[in-house]
Scaffold this active site. Structure first.
Site, PDB file in Angstrom:
ATOM      1  N   SER A 144      17.283  87.933 -19.570  1.00  0.00           N
ATOM      2  CA  SER A 144      17.022  86.887 -18.572  1.00  0.00           C
ATOM      3  C   SER A 144      16.002  85.860 -19.054  1.00  0.00           C
ATOM      4  O   SER A 144      15.042  86.187 -19.757  1.00  0.00           O
ATOM      5  CB  SER A 144      16.465  87.567 -17.319  1.00  0.00           C
ATOM      6  OG  SER A 144      15.883  86.622 -16.462  1.00  0.00           O
ATOM      7  N   GLU A 150      13.821  84.829 -17.237  1.00  0.00           N
ATOM      8  CA  GLU A 150      12.537  85.246 -16.649  1.00  0.00           C
ATOM      9  C   GLU A 150      11.604  85.800 -17.732  1.00  0.00           C
ATOM     10  O   GLU A 150      10.396  85.835 -17.536  1.00  0.00           O
ATOM     11  CB  GLU A 150      12.760  86.329 -15.594  1.00  0.00           C
ATOM     12  CG  GLU A 150      12.933  85.808 -14.177  1.00  0.00           C
ATOM     13  CD  GLU A 150      11.624  85.357 -13.548  1.00  0.00           C
ATOM     14  OE1 GLU A 150      11.611  84.232 -13.006  1.00  0.00           O
ATOM     15  OE2 GLU A 150      10.627  86.098 -13.593  1.00  0.00           O
ATOM     16  N   TYR A 169       9.641  92.391 -12.853  1.00  0.00           N
ATOM     17  CA  TYR A 169      11.045  92.223 -13.252  1.00  0.00           C
ATOM     18  C   TYR A 169      11.113  91.631 -14.664  1.00  0.00           C
ATOM     19  O   TYR A 169      11.835  92.147 -15.534  1.00  0.00           O
ATOM     20  CB  TYR A 169      11.765  91.304 -12.253  1.00  0.00           C
ATOM     21  CG  TYR A 169      13.127  90.833 -12.730  1.00  0.00           C
ATOM     22  CD1 TYR A 169      14.248  91.642 -12.594  1.00  0.00           C
ATOM     23  CD2 TYR A 169      13.289  89.578 -13.325  1.00  0.00           C
ATOM     24  CE1 TYR A 169      15.505  91.212 -13.039  1.00  0.00           C
ATOM     25  CE2 TYR A 169      14.532  89.150 -13.770  1.00  0.00           C
ATOM     26  CZ  TYR A 169      15.628  89.972 -13.627  1.00  0.00           C
ATOM     27  OH  TYR A 169      16.862  89.548 -14.073  1.00  0.00           O
TER      28      TYR A 169
HETATM   29  P1  NAP Z   1      23.050  91.228  -8.577  1.00  0.00           P
HETATM   30  O1  NAP Z   1      24.040  90.421  -7.795  1.00  0.00           O
HETATM   31  O2  NAP Z   1      21.734  91.558  -7.965  1.00  0.00           O
HETATM   32  O3  NAP Z   1      23.783  92.616  -8.967  1.00  0.00           O
HETATM   33  C1  NAP Z   1      23.061  93.706  -9.447  1.00  0.00           C
HETATM   34  C2  NAP Z   1      23.997  94.900  -9.553  1.00  0.00           C
HETATM   35  O4  NAP Z   1      23.263  96.025 -10.034  1.00  0.00           O
HETATM   36  C3  NAP Z   1      24.625  95.330  -8.205  1.00  0.00           C
HETATM   37  O5  NAP Z   1      25.975  95.672  -8.434  1.00  0.00           O
HETATM   38  C4  NAP Z   1      23.818  96.575  -7.854  1.00  0.00           C
HETATM   39  O6  NAP Z   1      24.521  97.484  -7.044  1.00  0.00           O
HETATM   40  C5  NAP Z   1      23.610  97.166  -9.251  1.00  0.00           C
HETATM   41  N1  NAP Z   1      22.553  98.173  -9.296  1.00  0.00           N
HETATM   42  C6  NAP Z   1      21.277  98.060  -8.840  1.00  0.00           C
HETATM   43  N2  NAP Z   1      20.603  99.204  -9.081  1.00  0.00           N
HETATM   44  C7  NAP Z   1      21.462 100.051  -9.700  1.00  0.00           C
HETATM   45  C8  NAP Z   1      21.358 101.382 -10.188  1.00  0.00           C
HETATM   46  N3  NAP Z   1      20.234 102.091 -10.081  1.00  0.00           N
HETATM   47  N4  NAP Z   1      22.428 101.935 -10.788  1.00  0.00           N
HETATM   48  C9  NAP Z   1      23.600 101.255 -10.892  1.00  0.00           C
HETATM   49  N5  NAP Z   1      23.762 100.000 -10.416  1.00  0.00           N
HETATM   50  C10 NAP Z   1      22.701  99.405  -9.831  1.00  0.00           C
HETATM   51  O7  NAP Z   1      22.753  90.552  -9.979  1.00  0.00           O
HETATM   52  P2  NAP Z   1      23.550  89.392 -10.763  1.00  0.00           P
HETATM   53  O8  NAP Z   1      23.034  88.087 -10.320  1.00  0.00           O
HETATM   54  O9  NAP Z   1      24.990  89.682 -10.719  1.00  0.00           O
HETATM   55  O10 NAP Z   1      22.980  89.619 -12.238  1.00  0.00           O
HETATM   56  C11 NAP Z   1      23.595  90.533 -13.115  1.00  0.00           C
HETATM   57  C12 NAP Z   1      22.586  90.925 -14.187  1.00  0.00           C
HETATM   58  O11 NAP Z   1      22.161  89.765 -14.893  1.00  0.00           O
HETATM   59  C13 NAP Z   1      21.308  91.582 -13.685  1.00  0.00           C
HETATM   60  O12 NAP Z   1      20.906  92.519 -14.660  1.00  0.00           O
HETATM   61  C14 NAP Z   1      20.319  90.444 -13.626  1.00  0.00           C
HETATM   62  O13 NAP Z   1      19.007  90.929 -13.741  1.00  0.00           O
HETATM   63  C15 NAP Z   1      20.749  89.645 -14.831  1.00  0.00           C
HETATM   64  N6  NAP Z   1      20.491  88.216 -14.787  1.00  0.00           N
HETATM   65  C16 NAP Z   1      20.923  87.473 -13.725  1.00  0.00           C
HETATM   66  C17 NAP Z   1      20.748  86.113 -13.745  1.00  0.00           C
HETATM   67  C18 NAP Z   1      21.218  85.238 -12.606  1.00  0.00           C
HETATM   68  O14 NAP Z   1      20.764  84.102 -12.511  1.00  0.00           O
HETATM   69  N7  NAP Z   1      22.120  85.722 -11.768  1.00  0.00           N
HETATM   70  C19 NAP Z   1      20.104  85.491 -14.838  1.00  0.00           C
HETATM   71  C20 NAP Z   1      19.694  86.285 -15.902  1.00  0.00           C
HETATM   72  C21 NAP Z   1      19.905  87.643 -15.871  1.00  0.00           C
HETATM   73  P3  NAP Z   1      24.511  97.368  -5.430  1.00  0.00           P
HETATM   74  O15 NAP Z   1      25.603  96.394  -5.110  1.00  0.00           O
HETATM   75  O16 NAP Z   1      24.801  98.759  -5.017  1.00  0.00           O
HETATM   76  O17 NAP Z   1      23.161  96.872  -5.023  1.00  0.00           O
HETATM   77  N1  GDD Z   2      14.116  83.533  -3.496  1.00  0.00           N
HETATM   78  C1  GDD Z   2      13.411  82.474  -3.082  1.00  0.00           C
HETATM   79  N2  GDD Z   2      13.242  82.261  -1.737  1.00  0.00           N
HETATM   80  N3  GDD Z   2      12.886  81.652  -4.013  1.00  0.00           N
HETATM   81  C2  GDD Z   2      12.198  80.561  -3.568  1.00  0.00           C
HETATM   82  C3  GDD Z   2      12.022  80.290  -2.214  1.00  0.00           C
HETATM   83  C4  GDD Z   2      12.554  81.186  -1.245  1.00  0.00           C
HETATM   84  O1  GDD Z   2      12.417  81.018  -0.046  1.00  0.00           O
HETATM   85  N4  GDD Z   2      11.319  79.126  -2.104  1.00  0.00           N
HETATM   86  C5  GDD Z   2      11.083  78.701  -3.344  1.00  0.00           C
HETATM   87  N5  GDD Z   2      11.604  79.569  -4.233  1.00  0.00           N
HETATM   88  C6  GDD Z   2      11.500  79.453  -5.703  1.00  0.00           C
HETATM   89  C7  GDD Z   2      10.927  80.701  -6.372  1.00  0.00           C
HETATM   90  O2  GDD Z   2       9.503  80.718  -6.243  1.00  0.00           O
HETATM   91  C8  GDD Z   2      11.424  80.495  -7.807  1.00  0.00           C
HETATM   92  O3  GDD Z   2      10.522  79.664  -8.505  1.00  0.00           O
HETATM   93  C9  GDD Z   2      12.750  79.739  -7.624  1.00  0.00           C
HETATM   94  O4  GDD Z   2      12.792  79.319  -6.252  1.00  0.00           O
HETATM   95  C10 GDD Z   2      13.989  80.555  -7.932  1.00  0.00           C
HETATM   96  O5  GDD Z   2      13.919  81.774  -7.223  1.00  0.00           O
HETATM   97  P1  GDD Z   2      15.181  82.779  -7.139  1.00  0.00           P
HETATM   98  O6  GDD Z   2      16.389  82.046  -6.694  1.00  0.00           O
HETATM   99  O7  GDD Z   2      14.738  83.955  -6.356  1.00  0.00           O
HETATM  100  O8  GDD Z   2      15.467  83.146  -8.660  1.00  0.00           O
HETATM  101  P2  GDD Z   2      14.498  83.551  -9.878  1.00  0.00           P
HETATM  102  O9  GDD Z   2      14.450  82.367 -10.804  1.00  0.00           O
HETATM  103  O10 GDD Z   2      13.224  84.109  -9.418  1.00  0.00           O
HETATM  104  O11 GDD Z   2      15.307  84.734 -10.548  1.00  0.00           O
HETATM  105  C11 GDD Z   2      16.722  84.630 -10.774  1.00  0.00           C
HETATM  106  O12 GDD Z   2      16.971  84.095 -12.044  1.00  0.00           O
HETATM  107  C12 GDD Z   2      16.516  84.902 -13.156  1.00  0.00           C
HETATM  108  C13 GDD Z   2      16.848  84.130 -14.437  1.00  0.00           C
HETATM  109  O13 GDD Z   2      15.843  83.185 -14.677  1.00  0.00           O
HETATM  110  C14 GDD Z   2      17.307  86.045 -10.611  1.00  0.00           C
HETATM  111  O14 GDD Z   2      18.721  85.956 -10.637  1.00  0.00           O
HETATM  112  C15 GDD Z   2      16.873  86.948 -11.751  1.00  0.00           C
HETATM  113  O15 GDD Z   2      17.561  88.197 -11.664  1.00  0.00           O
HETATM  114  C16 GDD Z   2      17.230  86.247 -13.075  1.00  0.00           C
HETATM  115  O16 GDD Z   2      16.867  87.041 -14.182  1.00  0.00           O
END
Ligand code: NAP
Ligand code: GDD
Length: 322
Positions: free
Chosen positions: A123, A125, A147
């Site tokens: 990520s 992050e 995280y």
């Molecule tokens: P998400 O919607 O939160 O999905 C997370 C998945 O992990 C869900 O299917 C959840 O199952 C499963 N899970 C959680 N705890 C588990 C456990 N103990 N054992 C097995 N499964 C478990 O996340 P996403 O946005 O699709 O992201 C997919 C991956 O990419 C994650 O690793 C995230 O950290 C990473 N990532 C995401 C982003 C982004 O912007 N979306 C960016 C960079 C990296 P349940 O449905 O049962 O909760």
């Molecule tokens: N969630 C949330 N809720 N975020 C807020 C809000 C609010 O009400 N208001 C402002 N934000 C700001 C957060 O402080 C952060 O800076 C930004 O919006 C994005 O927040 P999220 O959408 O929660 O995503 P994230 O960037 O913290 O994390 C996501 O992206 C990562 C990759 O950079 C997640 O998908 C992580 O799992 C992923 O790794």
């Protein structure tokens, strides 16, 4: 027919990746954790076409059994506790799943099926308090949340297994990617659902935290293609995947409210409750390695993404009303 195991198949990315792999002729096995209620909303439309099996990143035995039974050609590890604010409230659980869970899975593969190609969902992050702008594969990490710290561990353990055991283990450093299937607590979906609710008179305001944070946002459907491409290369490697653009949360609000001809300033309220103990202020990717080596580029623009999400939430709420 190649076989792929997806952990986290019920998540946003898991659902798009399962669709992509099926369209390429894979047999898809989706790992889900046990729960007293089903949580298959995102995969309802494909649940009969994939094999659902139970397993948990907490449980080493379950992972070994799954790898033993299926010997997948490819494993995509998408499972994680992925919501950043929860990682301060549940830092140990986050570390167990998002960090150590990856070692458990890598160990299962090493012991049972060492030729399997492995993808780790790293990520942006990990860049946290950014040490360089834009961020590439060479940018040092400075995570700002439990995280982010967990993802740094899982990133390095993936590289370590590649180097220690010559396993095919790749890591995709993905910047934020969103979609109509995004969880409701993440800021983009919170905004687009909030816009729809306000448009239909169901809410009067939208309470958010830091509006100045900047993110490199793309469409999840584009990003899962990069995951697949990574596992088709001759050698395992790490790649930054992003759009190369950055936008603030404020800008996201502005564009989202404009889709329904409203002014975000009249509805968005800043609330301390949503601020984080430590913030990631600016993320912007340099995805040139992915472009040059994988031939990957995003297709959906920022404005198209915002419109797609608002339109989808309008339609969801409209259907519920009728
Ligand atoms: P998400 O919607 O939160 O999905 C997370 C998945 O992990 C869900 O299917 C959840 O199952 C499963 N899970 C959680 N705890 C588990 C456990 N103990 N054992 C097995 N499964 C478990 O996340 P996403 O946005 O699709 O992201 C997919 C991956 O990419 C994650 O690793 C995230 O950290 C990473 N990532 C995401 C982003 C982004 O912007 N979306 C960016 C960079 C990296 P349940 O449905 O049962 O909760
Ligand atoms: N969630 C949330 N809720 N975020 C807020 C809000 C609010 O009400 N208001 C402002 N934000 C700001 C957060 O402080 C952060 O800076 C930004 O919006 C994005 O927040 P999220 O959408 O929660 O995503 P994230 O960037 O913290 O994390 C996501 O992206 C990562 C990759 O950079 C997640 O998908 C992580 O799992 C992923 O790794």
């Amino acid at each position: 027919m190649p076989t792929a195991l997806i952990t986290g198949v019920t998540g946003q990315d898991g659902s798009y990746l399962a669709e992509l792999l099926m369209s390429k002729g894979y047999e898809v096995i989706g790992m889900v954790r046990h729960s007293s209620t089903m949580n298959f909303e995102r995969i309802l439309h494909i649940q009969d076409q994939i094999e659902i099996i139970q397993g948990d990143l907490h449980d080493q035995g379950s992972l070994v059994n799954i790898i033993e039974e299926h010997h997948p050609d490819e494993v995509y590890n998408l499972a994680a506790q992925s919501f950043v604010p929860v990682s301060w409230n549940q830092p140990v659980l986050t570390g167990e799943v998002t960090a150590l869970g990856v070692t458990r899975l890598l160990e299962a593969i090493r012991l049972v099926s060492p030729k399997t190609h492995f993808y780790q969902a790293s990520s942006s992050e990990m860049f946290g308090k950014v040490q360089e702008v834009p961020q590439s594969e060479r940018t040092p990490f400075y995570p700002r949340s439990p995280y982010g710290v967990s993802k740094v561990y899982s990133h390095w353990i993936t590289i370590n297994y590649r180097e220690s055991y010559e396993m095919y283990a790749s890591s995709g450093i993905l910047f934020n990617h969103e979609s109509p299937r995004r969880g409701l607590e993440f800021v983009t979906r919170k905004i687009t659902q909030g816009v729809a609710r306000i448009k239909f008179g169901m809410s009067k305001e939208l309470r958010l935290g830091n509006l100045e944070a900047q993110r490199d946002w793309g469409f999840a459907g584009d990003y899962v293609e990069a995951m697949w491409l990574m596992l088709q290369q001759d050698r395992a490697n790490d790649y930054v995947i992003g759009s190369g653009e950055t936008h603030s949360v404020r800008e996201f609000c502005q564009v989202a409210f404009e889709v329904v001809d409203l002014d975000y300033k009249e509805y968005v309220v800043q609330d301390e409750k949503f601020y984080r103990p430590a913030e990631v202020d600016l993320l912007i990717s340099d995805p040139s390695k992915a472009k040059n080596e994988l031939g990957w580029e995003p297709k959906v623009s920022f404005k198209q993404l915002v419109s797609m999400m608002v339109e989808s939430d309008l339609s969801n709420l409209n259907n519920k009303k009728n």
